[in-house]
Design an enzyme around this catalytic site. Structure first.
Site, PDB file in Angstrom:
ATOM      1  N   ASP A 261       0.842  -1.195   0.000  1.00  0.00           N
ATOM      2  CA  ASP A 261       0.000   0.000   0.000  1.00  0.00           C
ATOM      3  C   ASP A 261       0.880   1.250   0.000  1.00  0.00           C
ATOM      4  O   ASP A 261       1.944   1.272  -0.630  1.00  0.00           O
ATOM      5  CB  ASP A 261      -0.933  -0.039   1.223  1.00  0.00           C
ATOM      6  CG  ASP A 261      -2.280   0.600   0.952  1.00  0.00           C
ATOM      7  OD1 ASP A 261      -2.332   1.831   0.835  1.00  0.00           O
ATOM      8  OD2 ASP A 261      -3.272  -0.142   0.847  1.00  0.00           O
ATOM      9  N   HIS A 293      -3.436   5.754   4.095  1.00  0.00           N
ATOM     10  CA  HIS A 293      -4.234   4.619   3.662  1.00  0.00           C
ATOM     11  C   HIS A 293      -3.606   3.296   4.086  1.00  0.00           C
ATOM     12  O   HIS A 293      -4.282   2.389   4.595  1.00  0.00           O
ATOM     13  CB  HIS A 293      -4.413   4.671   2.144  1.00  0.00           C
ATOM     14  CG  HIS A 293      -5.358   3.647   1.603  1.00  0.00           C
ATOM     15  ND1 HIS A 293      -4.934   2.479   1.010  1.00  0.00           N
ATOM     16  CD2 HIS A 293      -6.703   3.619   1.559  1.00  0.00           C
ATOM     17  CE1 HIS A 293      -5.987   1.779   0.612  1.00  0.00           C
ATOM     18  NE2 HIS A 293      -7.074   2.450   0.935  1.00  0.00           N
ATOM     19  N   SER A 532     -11.548  -1.023   0.241  1.00  0.00           N
ATOM     20  CA  SER A 532     -10.191  -1.122   0.802  1.00  0.00           C
ATOM     21  C   SER A 532     -10.210  -1.593   2.242  1.00  0.00           C
ATOM     22  O   SER A 532      -9.241  -2.178   2.728  1.00  0.00           O
ATOM     23  CB  SER A 532      -9.495   0.242   0.750  1.00  0.00           C
ATOM     24  OG  SER A 532      -9.153   0.583  -0.567  1.00  0.00           O
TER      25      SER A 532
END
Length: 784
Positions: A261, A293, A532
């Site tokens: 990520d 994130h 996600s």
């Protein structure tokens, strides 16, 4: 606490039957007017040659043609027209791409002339099968995002180029790549990065509008498209980290889970002690998470239901956390191809730490899957899955609000039907066949303001709890394979009725809470929404299976997760209303109660095995008397899941080189069931071998994927029930595509899981009874 037991191993029976080969009938339909058909092809060929001559580039002098054929045509047969026609790719079931020399075209034209005059030629079925001949045009080369969005309004911009892969010819592939790079230099087009694999050749280039139009005319280019788009936004919730005790290190033998990520805030108090390694594979960047994130996803990957831990105040890591940074501070990757960085990171963590579960919570919204061929990222994951024996868990992707979205109240009024629209299709890499793809469910329907202003009805949720999230994307994948396979909580949206029916995406408090990379500023947690957040929950479960089954294959992990999937009632109602919602809900969300270990009333029988081509494997499933008895009506269930990881080819519309599937059947004994599947069985009988009735999915739908699950539910048994009168068998069958036989191993791996459940019977002793039956039969079994 309910007692648990190790899953039981099931061994196959001695017979290994050959699969009955299919007949040779091609199904090609003869044209009603053969002469007219040939005359028409002659004119189309002349037009196609003229179109091909307008192209640019090319590593040799041959021209590229698009042959439209009847469905079911074997693409390799195109060479029967002439040995100098080279098969390049099958773009869908009716389109074949090939290079042809001038002599091959002359030979082809001579055949057409002969047939148009009533003469005889060999292989006339090939001519019958041809429907049209064209060039591969600029329109054919234009990718989905470029069609939708057009060129960026800049003097120069980036484009992604895919060349024809030429998988079977290494020398030609090298010549193609070298010639293309020379051509780029001649045209002043700047090469920024490239991916060169047997199955995939990609270039990212910087060009202007005139140069882009030239790219669309280049003979050796398969497609031209805009680069990926991975952007996500943030919302923050504030908690006091001092309320939580310091976490302890996982055990030395804790399985690893890798988050690929935007990096990781390794100093976060709830993550640091569990971090095994954090590396950056992004040129010029360190491993720290500048976006947030990656850290948010990592908290879920490490703890699973993070909110449950937050509410209980207990954070006990049982996995070792690893991070591979492949995205920048904007959650994008503009330095080059993310495929290269993913491969580098996966190989690193697999080699250095024996990591086998990888989470990828991102998707390229510029590449929705609208049938046909899979793109570079899906291809990369499918290849790595097979080569390295690892499991990728990926998200379906989120729909971005835009021109194809509902407006105002339409969000609520058109939900959930709009989830089936073409613009809601899964995006790269969600269509990959050898991975697990995860969609999103809503968990809450009460916004922050609705909780505070209890009498104000202004903020209206779009989805209700356990319905699909309003932003989740839908499948299927190649050849109709079920995607997503699983769903998990990822959040919800709401509409503000007082603000012009405006959409509330990340401000309503309807998302998933996890760790925040900005913890040092006093905000250790964030809340965010998206698929996600759903994927790492499933990745956590997959890695946790390795605590109990450290040697489990990636196939077994997939099979165990899918066989333990349950459709939430809200999703089941949607599918009952319209079967198409299976493309949104998959097999359901994972019930972990018997995922790692079996219960007395929920038993998992597992097998990891290998099978040769055109063979059957037979497994007899013990059915204790108490499963089919009992006075009161109650729900009982038999479930079967199978997973395998085939070799793939991007130039074949079927994509997977091998097919392995299963059937659940009853028979009086092993001899009868082997006779049913014997290659000498009459063909019509073989193709119509009846499965046990009332399968939830059905053999045809489930067999299209590389992880297949199905469920049989029973509420009562009469005296003539087949499960009382006969024995139950699972039959596993392998059948390679002719074009794929050289790509496959002589023995292909697969995992099989069979579950028997009688959860409403608290007194059930299924596990004890089945274990005893298996032990009694052990001496006559084949050891796997």
């Amino acid at each position: 606490m309910e007692e648990t037991f190790p899953h039981l191993t099931i061994q196959r029976e001695a017979p290994i039957n050959e699969k009955r080969p299919r007949g040779g009938f091609s199904g090609i339909v003869e044209p009603a007017d053969i002469r007219g058909h040939c005359n028409g092809l002659q004119q189309k060929l002349a037009n196609a040659k003229e179109q091909a001559d307008k192209g640019v580039g090319g590593f040799d002098d041959r021209r590229l043609f698009q042959f439209a054929v009847q469905k079911g045509f074997n693409p390799e047969d195109i060479r029967k027209i002439s040995q100098e026609i080279e098969f390049v790719s099958q773009e869908d079931e009716a389109i074949i791409i090939g290079f042809a020399s001038d002599s091959a075209l002359s030979e082809f034209e001579a055949r057409l002339t002969t047939m148009a005059s009533g003469g005889h030629v060999t292989n006339k079925q090939i001519i019958y099968a041809l429907q049209s001949i064209d060039g591969w045009s600029a329109k054919d080369r234009t990718g989905w995002a470029l069609k939708k969005q057009g060129y960026p309004e800049k003097d120069e911009f980036l484009l992604d180029i895919e060349l024809w892969p030429l998988e079977d010819n290494h020398q030609q592939r090298n010549r193609e790549q070298a010639a293309f790079e020379r051509w780029l230099t001649e045209q002043g087009i700047e090469k920024k990065d490239q991916v060169k694999q047997q199955e995939l050749t990609l270039y990212r280039v910087l060009c202007n509008l005139n140069q882009a139009n030239l790219l669309l005319q280049h003979r050796d280019i398969r497609s031209v498209d805009l680069p990926p788009s991975f952007g996500l936004e943030r919302s923050i919730i504030i908690q006091d980290i001092q309320n939580f005790p310091n976490i302890s290190d996982p055990s030395d033998h804790a399985p690893g889970i890798v988050v690929l990520d935007s990096g990781l805030a390794t100093g976060h108090p709830l993550l640091g002690a569990a971090v095994g390694d954090a590396q950056s594979f992004l040129p010029g960047e360190d491993s720290n998470d500048e976006n947030g994130h990656g850290t948010h996803v990592a908290g879920i990957a490490l703890y699973g239901d993070f909110e449950h831990s937050l509410r209980s105040g207990k954070f006990v890591p049982t996995l070792r956390l690893f991070s591979g940074r492949i995205l920048d501070k904007d959650n994008e990757n503009t330095t080059g191809f993310v495929e290269k960085q993913i491969e580098e990171s996966v190989r690193y963590f697999a080699k250095e730490y024996n990591c086998r579960v990888f989470n990828l919570s991102f998707g390229d919204s510029n590449k929705p899957y609208l049938e046909g061929h899979l793109k570079g990222l899906s291809l990369t994951l499918d290849i790595l899955s097979r080569k390295l024996g690892v499991l990728f868990v990926v998200s379906t992707g989120n729909h971005r609000v835009g021109e194809h979205s509902p407006d105002g109240l339409e969000w609520r009024d058109n939900y959930p039907n709009y989830l089936l629209d073409e613009s809601w299709r899964i995006i790269e890499p969600a269509p990959a066949l050898n991975v697990l793809t995860v969609g999103s469910l809503a968990r809450y329907n009460l916004t922050y303001n609705s909780q505070y202003y209890t009498l104000d009805p202004a903020e209206v949720p779009i989805a209700q709890p356990d319905q699909p999230s309003p932003f989740t994307r839908s499948g299927n994948s190649v050849d109709g394979a079920i995607k997503p396979e699983l769903v998990a909580h990822g959040g919800n949206w709401a509409i503000n009725m007082r603000a012009g029916h405006s959409l509330m995406e990340r401000v309503a408090g309807l998302g998933v809470v996890s760790t925040n990379n900005k913890f040092a500023s006093g905000n250790p947690f964030t809340i965010d929404i998206g698929t996600s957040m759903a994927a790492p929950y499933v990745a956590h479960l997959a890695a946790s299976i390795l605590r109990e089954h450290p040697n489990a294959s990636a196939n077994l992990l997939r099979a165990l997760l899918c066989i333990n999937a349950v459709l939430p009632e809200a999703c089941e109602e949607l599918i009952h209303r319209n079967k198409a919602f299976r493309k949104v809900c998959g097999y359901g969300h994972v019930d972990a109660s018997s995922l790692y270990r079996s219960l007395e009333n929920a038993v998992n029988l597992i097998a990891d095995s290998t099978i040769e081509n055109k063979r059957h494997h037979f497994y007899e499933i013990p059915i204790p008397d108490e499963f089919t008895s009992g006075g009161r009506r109650r729900k009982r269930e038999i479930a079967v899941a199978l997973a395998y990881t085939p070799a793939i080819r991007s130039t074949r519309i079927k994509y997977r080189a091998s097919r392995i599937d299963f059937r659940l059947v009853t028979a009086s004994d092993l001899e009868q069931v082997t006779t049913m599947f014997n290659k000498a069985t009459v063909k019509d009988e073989y193709e119509n071998i009846p499965e046990l009735k009332a399968a939830t999915i059905g053999q045809q739908a489930r067999s299209k994927g590389t992880v297949q699950a199905d469920f049989w539910r029973f509420y009562q048994f009469n005296i003539n029930s087949k499960l009382r009168a006969q024995k139950l068998f699972v039959v596993v069958t392998r059948n390679d595509f002719p074009w794929g036989e050289s790509l496959c191993d002589s023995e292909e791996d697969y995992a099989l899981v069979v579950s028997l459940r009688d959860r409403e019977n608290e007194e059930a002793r299924l596990y004890s009874r089945i274990k005893a039956q298996l032990e009694a039969r052990m001496p006559v079994r084949i050891k796997i």
